[in-house]
Design an enzyme around this catalytic site. Structure first.
Site, mmCIF file in Angstrom:
data_model
loop_
_atom_site.group_PDB
_atom_site.id
_atom_site.type_symbol
_atom_site.label_atom_id
_atom_site.label_comp_id
_atom_site.label_asym_id
_atom_site.label_seq_id
_atom_site.Cartn_x
_atom_site.Cartn_y
_atom_site.Cartn_z
ATOM 1 N N ASP A 86 8.568 -8.329 7.686
ATOM 2 C CA ASP A 86 7.403 -7.487 7.955
ATOM 3 C C ASP A 86 7.817 -6.048 7.655
ATOM 4 O O ASP A 86 8.701 -5.502 8.334
ATOM 5 C CB ASP A 86 7.021 -7.658 9.430
ATOM 6 C CG ASP A 86 5.906 -6.738 9.866
ATOM 7 O OD1 ASP A 86 5.494 -5.856 9.077
ATOM 8 O OD2 ASP A 86 5.450 -6.892 11.013
ATOM 9 N N VAL A 87 7.184 -5.437 6.644
ATOM 10 C CA VAL A 87 7.643 -4.094 6.228
ATOM 11 C C VAL A 87 7.413 -3.037 7.303
ATOM 12 O O VAL A 87 8.009 -1.962 7.237
ATOM 13 C CB VAL A 87 6.978 -3.633 4.897
ATOM 14 C CG1 VAL A 87 7.404 -4.509 3.735
ATOM 15 C CG2 VAL A 87 5.460 -3.532 5.029
ATOM 16 N N ASN A 113 4.949 -2.094 -2.336
ATOM 17 C CA ASN A 113 3.624 -2.615 -2.677
ATOM 18 C C ASN A 113 2.825 -3.153 -1.492
ATOM 19 O O ASN A 113 1.598 -3.055 -1.486
ATOM 20 C CB ASN A 113 3.783 -3.717 -3.729
ATOM 21 C CG ASN A 113 2.508 -4.516 -3.902
ATOM 22 O OD1 ASN A 113 1.553 -4.045 -4.520
ATOM 23 N ND2 ASN A 113 2.459 -5.714 -3.323
ATOM 24 N N TYR A 186 -7.799 2.797 5.553
ATOM 25 C CA TYR A 186 -7.151 2.514 4.269
ATOM 26 C C TYR A 186 -6.998 3.807 3.452
ATOM 27 O O TYR A 186 -5.918 4.121 2.938
ATOM 28 C CB TYR A 186 -7.977 1.475 3.501
ATOM 29 C CG TYR A 186 -7.379 1.025 2.204
ATOM 30 C CD1 TYR A 186 -6.413 0.019 2.166
ATOM 31 C CD2 TYR A 186 -7.772 1.605 0.990
ATOM 32 C CE1 TYR A 186 -5.863 -0.397 0.966
ATOM 33 C CE2 TYR A 186 -7.222 1.189 -0.211
ATOM 34 C CZ TYR A 186 -6.269 0.185 -0.217
ATOM 35 O OH TYR A 186 -5.720 -0.235 -1.411
ATOM 36 N N LYS A 190 -3.523 5.757 2.214
ATOM 37 C CA LYS A 190 -3.171 6.019 0.814
ATOM 38 C C LYS A 190 -3.046 7.526 0.554
ATOM 39 O O LYS A 190 -2.204 7.965 -0.239
ATOM 40 C CB LYS A 190 -4.202 5.380 -0.129
ATOM 41 C CG LYS A 190 -4.246 3.845 -0.037
ATOM 42 C CD LYS A 190 -2.896 3.190 -0.357
ATOM 43 C CE LYS A 190 -2.993 1.674 -0.405
ATOM 44 N NZ LYS A 190 -1.723 1.029 -0.751
HETATM 45 C C1 BGC Z 1 -8.743 -1.470 -2.883
HETATM 46 C C2 BGC Z 1 -9.768 -2.413 -3.490
HETATM 47 C C3 BGC Z 1 -10.825 -1.613 -4.237
HETATM 48 C C4 BGC Z 1 -10.207 -0.594 -5.179
HETATM 49 C C5 BGC Z 1 -11.239 0.317 -5.838
HETATM 50 C C6 BGC Z 1 -8.209 -0.568 -3.961
HETATM 51 O O1 BGC Z 1 -7.211 0.255 -3.458
HETATM 52 O O2 BGC Z 1 -7.710 -2.231 -2.276
HETATM 53 O O3 BGC Z 1 -10.370 -3.193 -2.466
HETATM 54 O O4 BGC Z 1 -11.644 -2.503 -4.980
HETATM 55 O O5 BGC Z 1 -9.280 0.201 -4.484
HETATM 56 O O6 BGC Z 1 -12.190 0.808 -4.926
#
Ligand code: BGC
Length: 288
Positions: A86-87, A113, A186, A190
């Site tokens: 598990d990272v 990744n 998310y 990122k």
């Molecule tokens: C996400 C995808 C998405 C894509 C473009 C990616 O980073 O994991 O679910 O389709 O970005 O929006």
């Protein structure tokens, strides 16, 4: 959204992507790919194997898939080890690096990744959803990068292997710069990866260690099936992709081989967008 120009709506031919790089750009190098049992990680692990690297195929779930990936890499004449960790767990990450160094002698390439999505409208997002995504996508990349940098600094440059003492590629996303409603955890993870990557790159460049990201757009993988599996969803997705095709995992595999190789030796601290133009503000192709 404005309708795109009519000529931009003409069907485009299917692409046939080359699968196996003819040169062994990563000969004698040792690579670790996290989350390599499926999707983008799998394609990168296989591409690195084809390019001559020995590979640790990390997975958390999907042991059978990870073993298949390892077998595919061994089929190209390389050594591959499937390893569960598990990272986001410090001990498991350290154990994985110890095992890799014992088996392969060192680490030349880390592909950070492993990543997940746990989507929810913002006011319904639970702390658990927030934390899990940050833990895997951001803290997981930190933990693996830290172990890799320790090994790169310890070993230094071995010029017969590579011009650099080590290479890290963070798999980010177009959402390191594109805000994403319903996916705040998310996008935040990122965005964090972007400045983590650049800050590490700045810090370790004097040791001849290169740190970069690949920022994929919409790639056909299990993480985003809903975005491409029906013709209606696919058409809606194409409104966001000027190049008018979905990305394939091999698009990312090839980019990773190049970025990890000495062909990219002067490239550090950058995000390589592999997105068919998704970050080109496609809504402005007819408006503004
Ligand atoms: C996400 C995808 C998405 C894509 C473009 C990616 O980073 O994991 O679910 O389709 O970005 O929006």
């Amino acid at each position: 959204m404005m309708s795109p120009r009519s000529d931009a709506n003409q069907p485009l031919p299917e692409v046939t992507l080359p699968t196996c790089p003819s040169t062994r750009l990563l000969k004698n190098q040792k690579a670790l790919v996290t989350g390599a049992n499926s999707g983008i990680g799998r394609a990168i692990a296989v591409a690195l194997g084809h390019a001559g690297a020995d590979v640790v195929v990390n997975y958390l779930h999907g042991e059978d898939q990870a073993r298949e990936v390892a077998a595919e890499i061994e089929h190209c004449g390389q050594t591959a080890i499937a390893h569960r960790a598990d990272v986001s767990n410090e001990e498991q990450v350290q154990g994985m690096f110890r095992k890799m160094i014992a088996a392969f002698g060192t680490v030349d390439i880390l592909i950070n990744n492993a990543g997940i999505q746990k989507d929810a409208p913002f006011d319904e997002m639970t702390l658990e959803q927030w934390r899990t995504v940050i833990d895997v996508n951001l803290t997981g990349q930190f933990l693996c990068a830290r172990e890799a940098i320790r090994e790169f600094k310890r070993r230094g440059v071995v010029k017969e292997v590579s011009c650099a003492a080590g290479k890290i590629i963070c798999i980010s996303s177009v959402h390191e710069i594109i805000p994403w409603a319903g996916h705040v955890n998310y996008a935040a993870s990122k965005g964090g990866v972007m400045l983590m990557m650049k800050s590490i790159a700045q810090e370790v460049a004097p040791y001849r260690i290169r740190v970069n990201s690949i920022a994929p757009g919409a790639i056909r993988t299990p993480i985003n099936t809903a975005a491409w599996e029906t013709p209606k969803a696919y058409d809606a997705l194409m409104e966001l992709v000027p190049y008018r095709r979905i990305g394939e995992v091999e698009d990312i595999g090839r980019a990773a081989v190049w970025l990890a190789s000495d062909h990219a030796d002067y490239v550090t601290g950058t995000s390589l967008f592999v997105d068919g133009g998704m970050t080109l503000y496609p809504g402005f192709s007819t408006g503004g």
